[in-house]
Each structure stands twice: as structure tokens, then as C-alpha cells.
Design a protein around this motif. Structure first.
Motif, PDB file in Angstrom:
ATOM      1  N   LEU A   2      44.355  11.977 -19.910  1.00  0.00           N
ATOM      2  CA  LEU A   2      45.739  11.519 -19.815  1.00  0.00           C
ATOM      3  C   LEU A   2      46.146  10.957 -21.168  1.00  0.00           C
ATOM      4  N   GLY A   3      47.288  11.416 -21.661  1.00  0.00           N
ATOM      5  CA  GLY A   3      47.776  10.900 -22.933  1.00  0.00           C
ATOM      6  C   GLY A   3      46.825  11.116 -24.087  1.00  0.00           C
ATOM      7  N   GLY A   4      46.045  12.198 -24.040  1.00  0.00           N
ATOM      8  CA  GLY A   4      45.104  12.498 -25.107  1.00  0.00           C
ATOM      9  C   GLY A   4      43.813  11.697 -25.038  1.00  0.00           C
ATOM     10  N   ILE A   5      43.623  10.916 -23.982  1.00  0.00           N
ATOM     11  CA  ILE A   5      42.426  10.079 -23.819  1.00  0.00           C
ATOM     12  C   ILE A   5      41.636  10.604 -22.623  1.00  0.00           C
ATOM     13  N   ARG A   6      40.331  10.682 -22.787  1.00  0.00           N
ATOM     14  CA  ARG A   6      39.450  11.170 -21.726  1.00  0.00           C
ATOM     15  C   ARG A   6      38.853   9.969 -20.971  1.00  0.00           C
ATOM     16  N   PHE A   7      38.872  10.061 -19.640  1.00  0.00           N
ATOM     17  CA  PHE A   7      38.453   8.971 -18.773  1.00  0.00           C
ATOM     18  C   PHE A   7      37.263   9.385 -17.912  1.00  0.00           C
ATOM     19  N   SER A   8      36.390   8.415 -17.610  1.00  0.00           N
ATOM     20  CA  SER A   8      35.361   8.574 -16.592  1.00  0.00           C
ATOM     21  C   SER A   8      35.635   7.603 -15.455  1.00  0.00           C
ATOM     22  N   LEU A   9      35.064   7.900 -14.290  1.00  0.00           N
ATOM     23  CA  LEU A   9      35.336   7.126 -13.081  1.00  0.00           C
ATOM     24  C   LEU A   9      34.036   6.629 -12.453  1.00  0.00           C
ATOM     25  N   GLY A  10      34.064   5.397 -11.975  1.00  0.00           N
ATOM     26  CA  GLY A  10      32.969   4.834 -11.200  1.00  0.00           C
ATOM     27  C   GLY A  10      33.543   3.953 -10.112  1.00  0.00           C
ATOM     28  N   ILE A  11      32.831   3.844  -8.993  1.00  0.00           N
ATOM     29  CA  ILE A  11      33.310   3.048  -7.858  1.00  0.00           C
ATOM     30  C   ILE A  11      32.253   2.006  -7.526  1.00  0.00           C
ATOM     31  N   CYS A  12      32.534   0.767  -7.785  1.00  0.00           N
ATOM     32  CA  CYS A  12      31.726  -0.397  -7.439  1.00  0.00           C
ATOM     33  C   CYS A  12      30.246  -0.208  -7.773  1.00  0.00           C
ATOM     34  N   TYR A  13      29.403   0.060  -6.763  1.00  0.00           N
ATOM     35  CA  TYR A  13      27.955   0.123  -6.986  1.00  0.00           C
ATOM     36  C   TYR A  13      27.566   1.226  -7.960  1.00  0.00           C
ATOM     37  N   ASP A  14      28.375   2.271  -8.094  1.00  0.00           N
ATOM     38  CA  ASP A  14      28.143   3.291  -9.125  1.00  0.00           C
ATOM     39  C   ASP A  14      27.880   2.657 -10.486  1.00  0.00           C
ATOM     40  N   ASN A  15      28.637   1.601 -10.777  1.00  0.00           N
ATOM     41  CA  ASN A  15      28.616   1.033 -12.116  1.00  0.00           C
ATOM     42  C   ASN A  15      27.347   0.233 -12.407  1.00  0.00           C
ATOM     43  N   HIS A  16      26.510   0.046 -11.380  1.00  0.00           N
ATOM     44  CA  HIS A  16      25.223  -0.612 -11.568  1.00  0.00           C
ATOM     45  C   HIS A  16      24.145   0.370 -12.028  1.00  0.00           C
ATOM     46  N   PHE A  17      24.509   1.642 -12.173  1.00  0.00           N
ATOM     47  CA  PHE A  17      23.590   2.684 -12.623  1.00  0.00           C
ATOM     48  C   PHE A  17      24.027   3.124 -14.015  1.00  0.00           C
ATOM     49  N   PRO A  18      23.377   2.628 -15.069  1.00  0.00           N
ATOM     50  CA  PRO A  18      23.867   2.842 -16.436  1.00  0.00           C
ATOM     51  C   PRO A  18      24.045   4.303 -16.814  1.00  0.00           C
ATOM     52  N   GLU A  19      23.268   5.191 -16.176  1.00  0.00           N
ATOM     53  CA  GLU A  19      23.372   6.590 -16.559  1.00  0.00           C
ATOM     54  C   GLU A  19      24.731   7.183 -16.216  1.00  0.00           C
ATOM     55  N   LEU A  20      25.429   6.644 -15.207  1.00  0.00           N
ATOM     56  CA  LEU A  20      26.712   7.224 -14.823  1.00  0.00           C
ATOM     57  C   LEU A  20      27.765   7.033 -15.921  1.00  0.00           C
ATOM     58  N   PRO A  21      28.087   5.809 -16.357  1.00  0.00           N
ATOM     59  CA  PRO A  21      29.029   5.694 -17.475  1.00  0.00           C
ATOM     60  C   PRO A  21      28.459   6.242 -18.770  1.00  0.00           C
ATOM     61  N   GLY A  22      27.122   6.243 -18.887  1.00  0.00           N
ATOM     62  CA  GLY A  22      26.520   6.832 -20.082  1.00  0.00           C
ATOM     63  C   GLY A  22      26.818   8.309 -20.199  1.00  0.00           C
TER      64      GLY A  22
END
Length: 238
Positions: free
Chosen positions: A131-151
Motif C-alpha cells: 500500500l502506498g509503495g510500502i510492503r506490509f507483513s501481518l501477525g495476529i497476537c500469539y503469532d508475534n511471539h514466534f520471531p521467525e514469522l516477522p523475520g
């Protein structure tokens, strides 16, 4: 562009009522100059697992007319809901729509927390959009406790990680302030956290919707008691 992190107090098991509350916050975010607003986990029902297991009428989809107030707010939205998973159970999902109300992507929560495993089906792929030339990733609550996902998102060129969550008073306060700046610091990305404030199923949401900069510095933060939005600017590069 500017991004808004929202926190709200949900009406238990009331999709239309919560859509109206979320739409009002979306308008506030737009008026503050934001191009995208992110909402907490299960924002349109509250964290009402028994009700969601019993009543498929509480599940939604990207084209559900009950989302019309949000889709017509004139701002891109990332709203977290329960959607049909295709196996007779729901999944916890973030639906992204652009400022014109067009569906951009759907992401299904991959890492279900404890009792969620009895109600929901997990997703099996990462969430991405641009969106607007910026790339986004998504996580939902407990997802974000797993570093490999945002990594994985950072490795895939994402500059902003969106976290639709429920953190409660008590231990959730510490988790909220350690997990998300840690993601920003490790991966060199912006992190946008949306949270509940006030009653949220069996918990009390601790608020503190926030945006962290690459490196982990806090850019904006809401209080612990008021349904509101906070905004901060993000860039395509550091």
C-alpha cells in the motif's frame, strides 16, 4: 505515509455494533492524516470464543455487508475477525481493504493460543500486501511471539509489521512492551500494535496501542483506558 493503531472496547458478540465503533475510530484516523488503520484481534465480536464456536452468524467474510461502515470510512483498514475456514470451524483472520473499500488480502492466524485450538483452524501461509509503495507483513497476537514469522516478512522486503492483538492487564502488560519493540529491533521494521482496552472476554485489555520505529524506538502510544487511535509516519526505507 501515516499509520494508525487502534484500541477499542468491544460489545460482546455484536458484529454490527463493533463495526460502527471501529468505523468511528477509522474516521478519526483518517482525519489525523493516516492512510491505514489497524484494529485488535477479533475486533468485530470481542474475544468471545464460546459465542464464536456456537454461532456461525458471527463469522464474517471480506464482502460481508456488515463491514460496509469500515469499507466506506475513506481509509485503508486491517480489521481482525472470525471467518469460515472451510472445515466447519472458523479461523482468526485479518481482512485488509483499501481506502476505496476493495479487498486487498486475508491473513489467517497460524499460531493459535491454547484454548483457541479447540475453536479455530490455523492458517498455513504468511500475510503480505502493499500500500502506498510500502510492503506490509501481518501477525495476529500469539503469532508475534514466534520471531521467525516477522523475520520472514522482513526478509521478503516488508517495512511494516502489523500486529492485531489482545494483551490484558497483568502479564500482558510486560509482553506487550517486550515482544513488539523486539520485533522492530531485530528486523529493522516498523511495528504497529492494535489492542483491546477494557473488558475482552475473560481478560481486561491493557490498551497501549502503539507504533515502534525500526530499532525499537517508540513513536506513538495510547493510554491504558480510552478507546482511541494513535498515528505515526512510516517510510519505505530507513
Amino acid at each position: 505515509m501515516k499509520i494508525a493503531a487502534a484500541q477499542l472496547t468491544c460489545i460482546p458478540a455484536d458484529v454490527r455494533g463493533n463495526a460502527a465503533r471501529a468505523a468511528a475510530l477509522a474516521v478519526q484516523a483518517r482525519e489525523q492524516g493516516a492512510g491505514l488503520v489497524v484494529f485488535p484481534e477479533l475486533a468485530l465480536t470481542g474475544y468471545e470464543l464460546d459465542a464464536l464456536a456456537a454461532d456461525p452468524g458471527l463469522w464474517t467474510a471480506a464482502d460481508d455487508p456488515r463491514l460496509d461502515p469500515l469499507r466506506s470510512a475513506g481509509i485503508a483498514t486491517a480489521v481482525n475477525v472470525a471467518v469460515p475456514a472451510g472445515d466447519g470451524r472458523p479461523a482468526i483472520a485479518t481482512l485488509v481493504h483499501d481506502a476505496d473499500g476493495a479487498h486487498v488480502t486475508t491473513y489467517l492466524k497460524q499460531h493459535l493460543y491454547r484454548h483457541e485450538q479447540d475453536v479455530f483452524s490455523p492458517g498455513d501461509r504468511d500475510g503480505r500486501f502493499e500500500l502506498g509503495g510500502i510492503r506490509f507483513s501481518l501477525g495476529i497476537c500469539y503469532d508475534n511471539h514466534f520471531p521467525e514469522l516477522p523475520g520472514r516478512g522482513a526478509a521478503d522486503g516488508c517495512r511494516v509489521h502489523l500486529a492485531s492483538s489482545l494483551y490484558g492487564t497483568g502479564g500482558g502488560v510486560q509482553e506487550r512492551t517486550s515482544i513488539h519493540p523486539g520485533i522492530a529491533e531485530r528486523n529493522g521494521v516498523y511495528v504497529v500494535l492494535a489492542n483491546h482496552v477494557g473488558p475482552a472476554g475473560p481478560w481486561t485489555g491493557c490498551g497501549g496501542a502503539a507504533v515502534w520505529a525500526p530499532g525499537g524506538g517508540l513513536l506513538a502510544e495510547a493510554d491504558d483506558r480510552t478507546p482511541s487511535v494513535v498515528t505515526a509516519g512510516v517510510g519505505a526505507t530507513t
